[in-house]
Design a protein around this motif. Sequence first.
Motif, PDB file in Angstrom:
ATOM      1  N   GLY A  76      -6.995  -5.671  -8.160  1.00 51.69           N
ATOM      2  CA  GLY A  76      -6.150  -5.915  -7.369  1.00 51.69           C
ATOM      3  C   GLY A  76      -5.472  -5.127  -6.688  1.00 51.69           C
ATOM      4  N   SER A  77      -4.937  -4.232  -7.602  1.00 53.34           N
ATOM      5  CA  SER A  77      -3.876  -2.880  -7.231  1.00 53.34           C
ATOM      6  C   SER A  77      -4.420  -2.212  -5.919  1.00 53.34           C
ATOM      7  CB  SER A  77      -3.570  -2.072  -8.323  1.00 53.34           C
ATOM      8  OG  SER A  77      -2.549  -2.807  -9.332  1.00 53.34           O
ATOM      9  N   ASP A  78      -5.784  -1.820  -6.144  1.00 59.45           N
ATOM     10  CA  ASP A  78      -6.356  -1.095  -4.974  1.00 59.45           C
ATOM     11  C   ASP A  78      -6.293  -1.654  -3.852  1.00 59.45           C
ATOM     12  OD1 ASP A  78      -7.090   1.272  -6.178  1.00 59.45           O
ATOM     13  OD2 ASP A  78      -8.922   0.488  -7.391  1.00 59.45           O
ATOM     14  N   ARG A  79      -6.842  -2.964  -3.873  1.00 59.79           N
ATOM     15  CA  ARG A  79      -6.866  -4.233  -2.582  1.00 59.79           C
ATOM     16  C   ARG A  79      -5.492  -4.019  -1.836  1.00 59.79           C
ATOM     17  NH1 ARG A  79     -10.839  -7.147  -1.184  1.00 59.79           N
ATOM     18  NH2 ARG A  79     -11.536  -7.303  -3.429  1.00 59.79           N
ATOM     19  N   ILE A  80      -4.296  -4.157  -2.720  1.00 63.42           N
ATOM     20  CA  ILE A  80      -3.020  -4.266  -2.288  1.00 63.42           C
ATOM     21  C   ILE A  80      -2.537  -2.780  -1.750  1.00 63.42           C
ATOM     22  CG2 ILE A  80      -0.769  -4.545  -2.684  1.00 63.42           C
ATOM     23  CD1 ILE A  80      -1.568  -6.652  -4.863  1.00 63.42           C
ATOM     24  N   ALA A  81      -2.948  -1.797  -2.352  1.00 61.22           N
ATOM     25  CA  ALA A  81      -2.522  -0.499  -1.903  1.00 61.22           C
ATOM     26  C   ALA A  81      -3.038  -0.183  -0.630  1.00 61.22           C
ATOM     27  CB  ALA A  81      -3.036   0.478  -2.888  1.00 61.22           C
ATOM     28  N   GLU A  82      -4.401  -0.488  -0.178  1.00 62.21           N
ATOM     29  CA  GLU A  82      -4.772  -0.364   1.068  1.00 62.21           C
ATOM     30  C   GLU A  82      -4.277  -1.253   1.938  1.00 62.21           C
ATOM     31  OE1 GLU A  82      -8.135  -2.570   3.401  1.00 62.21           O
ATOM     32  OE2 GLU A  82      -9.301  -1.165   1.970  1.00 62.21           O
ATOM     33  N   ALA A  83      -3.653  -2.390   1.589  1.00 66.63           N
ATOM     34  CA  ALA A  83      -3.226  -3.363   2.692  1.00 66.63           C
ATOM     35  C   ALA A  83      -1.637  -2.806   2.824  1.00 66.63           C
ATOM     36  CB  ALA A  83      -3.082  -4.636   2.270  1.00 66.63           C
ATOM     37  N   VAL A  84      -0.811  -2.211   2.123  1.00 65.44           N
ATOM     38  CA  VAL A  84       0.494  -2.147   2.398  1.00 65.44           C
ATOM     39  C   VAL A  84       0.734  -0.609   2.885  1.00 65.44           C
ATOM     40  CG1 VAL A  84       1.102  -3.743   0.844  1.00 65.44           C
ATOM     41  CG2 VAL A  84       1.038  -1.293   0.066  1.00 65.44           C
ATOM     42  N   MET A  85      -0.175   0.146   2.948  1.00 68.94           N
ATOM     43  CA  MET A  85      -0.237   1.753   2.955  1.00 68.94           C
ATOM     44  C   MET A  85       0.743   1.998   4.206  1.00 68.94           C
ATOM     45  SD  MET A  85      -3.011   4.600   3.816  1.00 68.94           S
ATOM     46  CE  MET A  85      -4.143   3.596   2.429  1.00 68.94           C
ATOM     47  N   GLU A  86       0.606   1.243   5.362  1.00 72.33           N
ATOM     48  CA  GLU A  86       1.540   1.469   6.436  1.00 72.33           C
ATOM     49  C   GLU A  86       2.733   0.412   6.801  1.00 72.33           C
ATOM     50  OE1 GLU A  86       1.090   4.170   8.137  1.00 72.33           O
ATOM     51  OE2 GLU A  86      -0.791   4.553   7.164  1.00 72.33           O
ATOM     52  N   MET A  87       2.908  -0.041   5.625  1.00 75.34           N
ATOM     53  CA  MET A  87       4.132  -1.421   5.645  1.00 75.34           C
ATOM     54  C   MET A  87       5.403  -0.454   5.134  1.00 75.34           C
ATOM     55  SD  MET A  87       2.481  -4.865   4.629  1.00 75.34           S
ATOM     56  CE  MET A  87       1.387  -5.755   5.281  1.00 75.34           C
ATOM     57  N   ASN A  88       6.449  -1.002   5.840  1.00 71.37           N
ATOM     58  CA  ASN A  88       7.639  -0.618   5.199  1.00 71.37           C
ATOM     59  C   ASN A  88       8.176  -1.615   4.010  1.00 71.37           C
ATOM     60  OD1 ASN A  88      10.345   0.390   5.067  1.00 71.37           O
ATOM     61  ND2 ASN A  88      11.155  -0.857   6.537  1.00 71.37           N
ATOM     62  N   ALA A  89       7.989  -1.102   2.879  1.00 74.73           N
ATOM     63  CA  ALA A  89       8.529  -1.886   1.796  1.00 74.73           C
ATOM     64  C   ALA A  89       8.946  -1.152   0.725  1.00 74.73           C
ATOM     65  CB  ALA A  89       7.117  -2.757   1.262  1.00 74.73           C
ATOM     66  N   ASP A  90      10.068  -1.452  -0.294  1.00 72.68           N
ATOM     67  CA  ASP A  90      10.376  -0.814  -1.445  1.00 72.68           C
ATOM     68  C   ASP A  90       9.727  -1.348  -2.497  1.00 72.68           C
ATOM     69  OD1 ASP A  90      12.705   0.789   0.107  1.00 72.68           O
ATOM     70  OD2 ASP A  90      13.496  -1.379   0.387  1.00 72.68           O
ATOM     71  N   ILE A  91       9.659  -2.644  -2.737  1.00 75.82           N
ATOM     72  CA  ILE A  91       8.917  -3.293  -4.002  1.00 75.82           C
ATOM     73  C   ILE A  91       7.905  -4.246  -3.374  1.00 75.82           C
ATOM     74  CG2 ILE A  91       9.376  -4.649  -6.007  1.00 75.82           C
ATOM     75  CD1 ILE A  91      10.893  -2.081  -6.086  1.00 75.82           C
ATOM     76  N   ILE A  92       6.805  -3.893  -3.998  1.00 78.57           N
ATOM     77  CA  ILE A  92       5.492  -4.692  -3.658  1.00 78.57           C
ATOM     78  C   ILE A  92       5.049  -5.728  -4.677  1.00 78.57           C
ATOM     79  CG2 ILE A  92       3.304  -5.006  -3.033  1.00 78.57           C
ATOM     80  CD1 ILE A  92       4.828  -1.814  -2.107  1.00 78.57           C
ATOM     81  N   VAL A  93       5.183  -6.877  -4.965  1.00 81.32           N
ATOM     82  CA  VAL A  93       4.874  -7.917  -5.735  1.00 81.32           C
ATOM     83  C   VAL A  93       3.359  -8.473  -5.719  1.00 81.32           C
ATOM     84  CG1 VAL A  93       5.375 -10.009  -7.089  1.00 81.32           C
ATOM     85  CG2 VAL A  93       7.193  -8.623  -6.033  1.00 81.32           C
ATOM     86  N   ASN A  94       2.773  -8.081  -6.753  1.00 79.91           N
ATOM     87  CA  ASN A  94       1.267  -8.610  -7.039  1.00 79.91           C
ATOM     88  C   ASN A  94       1.393 -10.040  -7.728  1.00 79.91           C
ATOM     89  OD1 ASN A  94      -1.316  -9.162  -7.763  1.00 79.91           O
ATOM     90  ND2 ASN A  94      -2.001  -7.361  -8.392  1.00 79.91           N
TER      91      ASN A  94
END
Length: 242
Positions: A76-94
């Motif tokens: 799941g971490s790899d899947r999320i990392a790909e998705a948020v690469m270009e997003m503006n976010a400080d904290i990402i919650v899985n």
Amino acid sequence: MNIIAMIPARYAASRFPGKLMEDLAGKPVILRTYEAALKTKLFHQVYVVTDSKIIFDTIVNAGGKAIMSIEEHECGSDRIAEAVMEMNADIIVNVQGDEPFTDKKSLAGVLAVFENDDEQEIDLASLMTPIDNEEEINNPNTVKVIVDNRNFALYFSRSPIPYPRSGAKNIPYFKHKGIYAFRKRALMDFRRLPMLPLEAAEKIEAIRYLEYGKKIKMVETNVSGIEIDTPEDLERAKAAWI
């Protein structure tokens, strides 16, 4: 802080294929989980990120936000990392896709650790809940965690840790609940760092962070919820749904 929730949703689960599309009180499990995350009102945005067109269409057709993965991913971490690469976010919650009983108080506790972390010592935070059932302690499907005196994770394992070698009683055991809150940089590091032997042996993605020196703050919760890993879990969830 800009906080977003990402719900990784893989269709082909090994123990219960298609579980996220199983019916739970009139809606698929993944949609129930998405709605539960929205209901907490803790996030600026909530997304489902998936490799499945069926899941993607289910969320979008219900008015939700979904992202299709481009690459194949092991966790799941790899899947999320790909998705948020270009997003503006400080904290990402899985938020795990198979946890429709997502608890606001527990999530708020995980996010709170970053508010007082002025030196940004914490790379990610996660949840643990006490367990005392011997069968669950010895069950390899239950991931256990041990922590130091500041509640930073020392290790995660499918084995019972700590091992009561001398027959000591009243040893605390904690089950790891797979909800993570990452600083974005930690998640990006995870994406580029290869899997090492301990993670490969245990099949627990949190171990990769430890192997590369990341600091994981654990937050204790007494809310165990129901994780839908098997058909029996789904029946329990149906019985508990009100």
